[in-house]
Design an enzyme around this catalytic site. Sequence first.
Site, PDB file in Angstrom:
ATOM      1  N   CYS A  44      -2.466  -0.091  10.021  1.00 30.98           N
ATOM      2  CA  CYS A  44      -3.446  -1.042   9.445  1.00 30.98           C
ATOM      3  C   CYS A  44      -4.449  -1.493  10.442  1.00 30.98           C
ATOM      4  O   CYS A  44      -5.408  -1.940  10.032  1.00 30.98           O
ATOM      5  CB  CYS A  44      -2.609  -2.152   8.906  1.00 30.98           C
ATOM      6  SG  CYS A  44      -1.560  -1.802   7.465  1.00 30.98           S
ATOM      7  N   HIS A 101       0.869  -1.283   0.093  1.00 31.49           N
ATOM      8  CA  HIS A 101      -0.079   0.002   0.148  1.00 31.49           C
ATOM      9  C   HIS A 101       0.963   1.201   0.061  1.00 31.49           C
ATOM     10  O   HIS A 101       1.985   1.101   0.270  1.00 31.49           O
ATOM     11  CB  HIS A 101      -0.791  -0.121   1.229  1.00 31.49           C
ATOM     12  CG  HIS A 101      -1.834  -0.840   1.383  1.00 31.49           C
ATOM     13  ND1 HIS A 101      -2.089  -1.837   2.414  1.00 31.49           N
ATOM     14  CD2 HIS A 101      -2.975  -1.306   0.461  1.00 31.49           C
ATOM     15  CE1 HIS A 101      -3.297  -2.599   2.366  1.00 31.49           C
ATOM     16  NE2 HIS A 101      -3.602  -2.306   1.185  1.00 31.49           N
TER      17      HIS A 101
HETATM   18  N1  GLY Z   1      -2.230  -9.028   4.658  1.00 36.75           N
HETATM   19  C1  GLY Z   1      -2.666  -8.019   4.621  1.00 36.75           C
HETATM   20  C2  GLY Z   1      -3.279  -7.905   2.933  1.00 36.75           C
HETATM   21  O1  GLY Z   1      -2.449  -8.449   2.177  1.00 36.75           O
HETATM   22  O2  GLY Z   1      -4.186  -7.294   2.629  1.00 36.75           O
END
Ligand code: GLY
Length: 282
Positions: A271, A170
């Site tokens: 996150c 991200h």
């Molecule tokens: N493990 C977090 C994702 O890949 O979205």
Amino acid sequence: MAGLMADFGHYTHAIVRGVPASLAKDALRIVQADIDVVKAQREHEAYVEVLKTRLGLEVVELPADESLPDCVFVEDAAVVCGDTALITRPGAESRRRETELMKKTLKDLNLKIVEMTDETATLDGGDVLFTGREFFVGLSKRTNQRGAEILADVFKDYAVSTVPVVQGLHLKSFCSMGGPGLIVIGSSEPAQKALKIMQQMSDHRYDKLTVPDDFGANCIYMNLPNKGHVLLHPTAEQFPESAKVFEKLKDYMLIPVCNMEKVKVDGALTCCSVLFNKKADI
Ligand code: GLY
């Protein structure tokens, strides 16, 4: 806008979710790695404890769901700004149902809910960097242009610019906000390029804090009554060189937070919570 900026980092609430045992085997990851799920659960409990006890936030703890191995990474399911919550359409199909409980929870908290229903759109909250003045949205394997357009449509008070994410999961896998107008950024070439794009897109001059490790750049900044500037950042055990950079920050309450297991499935500090300021009138 000045009033909004004064509020930047002022959170009253956090939503978190437990770590399912299925995370070890089934959570998505870029690089194969063995996970000690008990360690991941302990690490997460300590993270939640910081939010709740040390920082005094009202923490809504959602139960883990074994059928949703990535559900601890709640940030991807919603983007909250002001009194509005955009329920995302996560890029990974296996993660789409994570939004159901998130939507119900935010609705019960009286936030205005907008759902991303367009089936051509994808957006993970991990790709959304809110600076207090504007949004940057990473175009990644998880988030597409249509997702960014819908976000722009929902949060009309703010400019929204897109940034290609060419490395890592991200946008916030290599950056985050370290304070009002301060972007924490990793040292890799793709991270530095992304920063340059953000600087070019913006009419604001952001300060930057460069750290040696890309993942070390994912921090949580808060500005809390009676506490002032607070920064949750990765520990010296995890990223010794990046931790040295944070230790030099003056006038901050610095809180190192261990994230050694969840990082193996590409989970960073941001996150694991959805943070927002629930004013009394919401
Ligand atoms: N493990 C977090 C994702 O890949 O979205």
